[in-house]
Design an enzyme around this catalytic site. Structure first.
Site, mmCIF file in Angstrom:
data_model
loop_
_atom_site.group_PDB
_atom_site.id
_atom_site.type_symbol
_atom_site.label_atom_id
_atom_site.label_comp_id
_atom_site.label_asym_id
_atom_site.label_seq_id
_atom_site.Cartn_x
_atom_site.Cartn_y
_atom_site.Cartn_z
ATOM 1 N N HIS A 266 2.130 -0.892 -7.358
ATOM 2 C CA HIS A 266 3.162 -0.494 -6.402
ATOM 3 C C HIS A 266 2.624 0.638 -5.546
ATOM 4 O O HIS A 266 1.876 1.478 -6.043
ATOM 5 C CB HIS A 266 4.430 -0.032 -7.146
ATOM 6 N N ASP A 317 9.280 -7.376 -9.587
ATOM 7 C CA ASP A 317 9.131 -8.828 -9.440
ATOM 8 C C ASP A 317 8.610 -9.495 -10.714
ATOM 9 O O ASP A 317 8.787 -10.697 -10.900
ATOM 10 C CB ASP A 317 8.185 -9.143 -8.272
HETATM 11 N N1 COA Z 1 -3.858 -6.538 -9.685
HETATM 12 C C1 COA Z 1 -5.141 -6.073 -9.779
HETATM 13 N N2 COA Z 1 -5.540 -4.930 -9.220
HETATM 14 C C2 COA Z 1 -4.631 -4.203 -8.535
HETATM 15 C C3 COA Z 1 -3.304 -4.622 -8.419
HETATM 16 C C4 COA Z 1 -2.933 -5.840 -9.022
HETATM 17 N N3 COA Z 1 -1.683 -6.308 -8.924
HETATM 18 N N4 COA Z 1 -2.620 -3.719 -7.691
HETATM 19 C C5 COA Z 1 -3.498 -2.761 -7.376
HETATM 20 N N5 COA Z 1 -4.708 -3.045 -7.871
HETATM 21 C C6 COA Z 1 -5.917 -2.259 -7.738
HETATM 22 C C7 COA Z 1 -6.472 -2.417 -6.330
HETATM 23 O O1 COA Z 1 -7.337 -3.526 -6.232
HETATM 24 C C8 COA Z 1 -7.180 -1.095 -6.139
HETATM 25 O O2 COA Z 1 -8.416 -1.156 -6.795
HETATM 26 P P1 COA Z 1 -9.709 -0.426 -6.165
HETATM 27 O O3 COA Z 1 -9.351 1.022 -6.144
HETATM 28 O O4 COA Z 1 -10.779 -0.795 -7.131
HETATM 29 O O5 COA Z 1 -9.894 -1.006 -4.797
HETATM 30 C C9 COA Z 1 -6.301 -0.112 -6.892
HETATM 31 O O6 COA Z 1 -5.575 -0.886 -7.857
HETATM 32 C C10 COA Z 1 -5.313 0.614 -6.001
HETATM 33 O O7 COA Z 1 -4.533 -0.334 -5.347
HETATM 34 P P2 COA Z 1 -4.114 -0.264 -3.844
HETATM 35 O O8 COA Z 1 -4.460 -1.556 -3.190
HETATM 36 O O9 COA Z 1 -4.621 0.981 -3.206
HETATM 37 O O10 COA Z 1 -2.570 -0.129 -3.961
HETATM 38 P P3 COA Z 1 -1.569 -0.290 -2.785
HETATM 39 O O11 COA Z 1 -0.588 0.813 -2.926
HETATM 40 O O12 COA Z 1 -2.201 -0.441 -1.462
HETATM 41 O O13 COA Z 1 -0.934 -1.714 -3.126
HETATM 42 C C11 COA Z 1 0.421 -3.429 -3.856
HETATM 43 C C12 COA Z 1 0.263 -1.918 -3.737
HETATM 44 C C13 COA Z 1 1.835 -3.694 -4.349
HETATM 45 C C14 COA Z 1 0.216 -4.100 -2.501
HETATM 46 C C15 COA Z 1 -0.613 -3.978 -4.882
HETATM 47 O O14 COA Z 1 -0.426 -3.327 -6.108
HETATM 48 C C16 COA Z 1 -0.524 -5.477 -5.051
HETATM 49 O O15 COA Z 1 -1.044 -6.215 -4.220
HETATM 50 N N6 COA Z 1 0.176 -5.959 -6.132
HETATM 51 C C17 COA Z 1 0.328 -7.394 -6.356
HETATM 52 C C18 COA Z 1 1.437 -7.957 -5.491
HETATM 53 C C19 COA Z 1 2.795 -7.507 -5.932
HETATM 54 O O16 COA Z 1 3.149 -7.591 -7.101
HETATM 55 N N7 COA Z 1 3.585 -7.060 -4.959
HETATM 56 C C20 COA Z 1 4.947 -6.618 -5.182
HETATM 57 C C21 COA Z 1 5.035 -5.165 -4.942
HETATM 58 S S1 COA Z 1 6.639 -4.545 -5.332
#
Ligand code: COA
Length: 383
Positions: A266, A317
């Site tokens: 998140h 979710d």
């Molecule tokens: N599965 C695997 N790795 C994940 C992850 C997941 N669901 N969510 C975050 N990470 C990892 C990222 O790859 C990143 O790794 P890195 O530092 O090696 O590049 C690290 O955790 C930080 O994540 P980041 O992309 O900076 O977080 P964000 O705040 O930009 O993204 C989301 C948040 C929600 C977009 C992301 O967690 C995600 O795509 N989750 C899956 C989709 C989802 O469930 N969405 C609903 C959100 S309520």
């Protein structure tokens, strides 16, 4: 626009940026708690029906019994959709995604409203109630038409949650199932400046109308990084299939660079989201009623591994996807159900934006080719 003397700071994804104030909801970083107008969302889910929460988000206070009665009368009187709307729904491809059909239907609702330009607080509140009332009817009718069934008209004596089940399946299930669904609507209703709410506020900031803002917000919510995650979670669980496959599946997923495990992570909550344990409890109740224990086992294995190996916690979710699946909803309808709830938060923000509006217009740092001169067509060479 000229470049500023000091190097601009880029906040990719607007991470960590405050763009305005809002009184609608707040996330408490220390406890990972979410409040709507000061009330912890888990207390609202426990003590209130979703209709009360909708009232709270629009009026800033929970309704009295009398206020709720009046509000519900208004909502129930707006549930019907027009024959023209039904004709529109009938035009769609049977395999069109329900988020696309709902997005188009809301746009059409705007076309049907002769007073679409009335953006006064009273006008926008009335349109918000209209969308709250009609979205479930649209989703259920669209689902039934897609499945070759006749749409079922809404019933005024039922709550929003009961009526949705009735219009979708033709019957109202056990009260425990209705409670679980109703609570999920409360959990989904509002969450600050998330991508779709920010989209709605951005559209509103140009003084466009509420239907345009909601149509755009639906487009934003559809993506799997946002609302579309509840569908993606269920596809992932189905892909895993059995508890025996779960450990090897998650180990392999984590060994793949940049592979996302849906329903985890998140932007705001980095240590877990306090809504999740409450919604998980409801999901487990559904699993007990609907013989879905294997999904609980898979859920636990994935969560344990994600937390232990990556320190990434589940988001809302994650339990909602399998809970809706166990209730019998078609997977592509999961995100439209999210809309059915989030319409309250979006419209609360649209009205708040208009109270003290400023056009959204951020800047970008140019990283394209340097300035050059246009060559006449005959002397231009392919790049
Ligand atoms: N599965 C695997 N790795 C994940 C992850 C997941 N669901 N969510 C975050 N990470 C990892 C990222 O790859 C990143 O790794 P890195 O530092 O090696 O590049 C690290 O955790 C930080 O994540 P980041 O992309 O900076 O977080 P964000 O705040 O930009 O993204 C989301 C948040 C929600 C977009 C992301 O967690 C995600 O795509 N989750 C899956 C989709 C989802 O469930 N969405 C609903 C959100 S309520």
């Amino acid at each position: 626009m000229s470049e500023s003397a000091s190097a601009p700071v880029i906040a990719k994804g607007l991470a960590g940026i405050y763009s305005d104030t809002s009184r609608v909801s707040k996330v408490f970083d220390d406890t990972n708690t979410l409040t709507y107008f000061g009330y912890p969302v888990q207390e609202l889910a426990e003590h209130c029906r979703f209709e009360e929460v909708a009232y709270l988000l629009w009026h800033g206070e929970l309704p009295t019994a009398e206020q709720l009665k009046k509000f519900e009368q208004q909502e129930r009187s707006e549930r019907d959709i027009t024959d023209k709307m039904l004709t529109v729904l009938k035009q769609f491809r049977k395999d069109a995604h329900p988020m696309d059909t709902l997005r188009t239907a809301i746009s059409f609702l705007g076309v049907e409203d002769a007073e679409w330009e009335d953006a006064s607080p009273a006008g926008n509140l009335q349109k918000s109630i209209r969308m709250l009332a009609k979205i479930p009817t649209i989703i259920a009718a669209d689902f039934r038409l897609r499945s070759g069934k006749e749409p079922i008209a809404p019933r005024k004596e039922l709550t929003m949650a009961q009526n949705f089940f009735f219009m979708y399946f033709g019957e109202v299930p056990d009260e425990k199932v209705v409670r679980c669904f109703d609570a999920s609507l409360t959990f989904y209703a509002e969450h600050g400046f998330n991508a779709s709410t920010f989209t709605a506020r951005t559209v509103t900031s140009s003084l466009s109308d509420i239907y345009s803002a909601v149509t755009a917000a639906i487009g934003s919510l559809k993506g799997p990084l946002h609302g579309g995650a509840n569908e993606a979670v269920m596809h992932m669980l189905l892909d895993i299939g059995t508890p025996e496959n779960a450990q090897s599946w998650i180990d392999e997923a984590l060994s793949e660079k940049k592979k996302l495990v849906m329903g985890f992570g998140h932007r705001v909550y980095k240590n877990g989201d306090s809504r999740v344990p409450y919604m998980t409890k409801y999901f487990h109740e559904m699993a007990a009623i609907k013989d879905g224990q294997k999904w609980v086992e898979i859920e636990k294995i994935l969560e344990k591994t994600m937390v232990e190996k990556k320190n990434i916690h589940p988001n809302l979710d994650y339990p909602v996807g399998p809970a809706y699946y166990l209730m019998g909803f078609d997977i592509p309808v999961f995100t439209p159900i999210f809309v059915m709830s989030r319409i309250t938060g979006w419209t609360a923000h649209i009205m708040e934006q208009l109270e003290n509006n400023k056009l959204m217009r951020p800047l970008s740092v140019y990283n394209g080719v340097p300035q050059r001169t246009v060559q006449p067509l005959e002397s231009r060479k392919a790049a």
